[in-house]
Design a protein around this motif. Structure first.
Motif: not given
Length: 225
Positions: A93-95, A102, A104-105, A108-109, A135, A184
């Motif tokens: 996932t790209d933070l 990000n 939302k990322a 989510k994590n 990432t 992506r």
């Protein structure tokens, strides 16, 4: 009793070494949470049977090899099935992307900003503003791409204005197009096929590894003929 424990310990250790060897080599940094769980269970089998008189060395060896076989089958399936690999090991996932966090990322994590800062400091960066791209890998490690002006010898010091660093994307893996990576990167499969033709690659199946970045273009490793 001591003789029995000694035999079980030696036999169990040999069984574990064989199974781990068959399952392949991985550095600690590459081990995923799923890998840790099955290794702990393997060790648990040996521990539980060590002092139980009703459990023989053959029971221990059989249990370890059976568990190892099941894990081996799962590993093979994950190599063939992207859906199954994502289910068991997750996906990166790209933070941080293009210098922007990000949020939302992160949510989510289940990562707080302070945790992100800790991960960045572990990489030698003490400010989010220094990062162009970060990432979160499937093993929990953070891969960081700094901004050009934050590198050891910066272009800014040399009075240069090169294009900003760009992340690379794995477009072709073992002959297969990774459509999620293409999306992506903000591209389409049709675009990729057209670009591959321009690069002289008519069939992606001949490419073992194919990466792409906005600034550097394509880099291929082909299957040996």
């Amino acid at each position: 009793m001591f003789t029995e424990i000694t035999i079980k310990a030696i036999g169990g250790l040999i069984s574990l070494l064989i199974v781990i060897r068959l399952l392949g080599k991985k550095e600690i940094s590459q081990v995923t949470p799923f890998d840790i769980v099955y290794l702990l269970v393997l060790g648990g089998f040996l521990e539980e049977g060590m002092y139980d008189k009703n459990v023989t060395i053959f029971h221990i060896a059989y249990t370890i090899f059976l568990w190892g076989l099941l894990i081996y089958i799962i590993e093979k399936i994950t190599l063939k099935s992207e859906w199954f690999r994502k289910l068991l090991k997750g996906e990166c996932t790209d933070l941080i992307r293009n210098g922007k966090v990000n949020i939302k990322a992160l949510e989510k994590n289940k990562i707080e900003m302070e945790q992100l800062r800790i991960l960045l400091r572990n990489q030698g960066y003490f400010s989010v503003s220094e990062i162009e791209h970060a990432t979160l890998e499937t093993n929990g490690a953070l891969s960081v791409l700094p901004k050009v002006k934050e590198t050891a010898v910066t272009a800014e010091m040399l009075d240069l204005n090169p294009p900003e660093n760009e992340p690379t994307y794995l477009f072709v893996d073992e002959g297969e197009i990774k459509e999620k990576e293409v999306i992506r990167a903000g591209k389409t499969k049709e675009w990729l096929l057209a670009q591959l033709n321009k690069e002289g690659v008519a069939d992606p199946g001949v490419v073992y590894y194919g990466e792409w970045s906005e600034t550097r273009g394509f880099y291929f490793i082909y299957y040996e003929k």
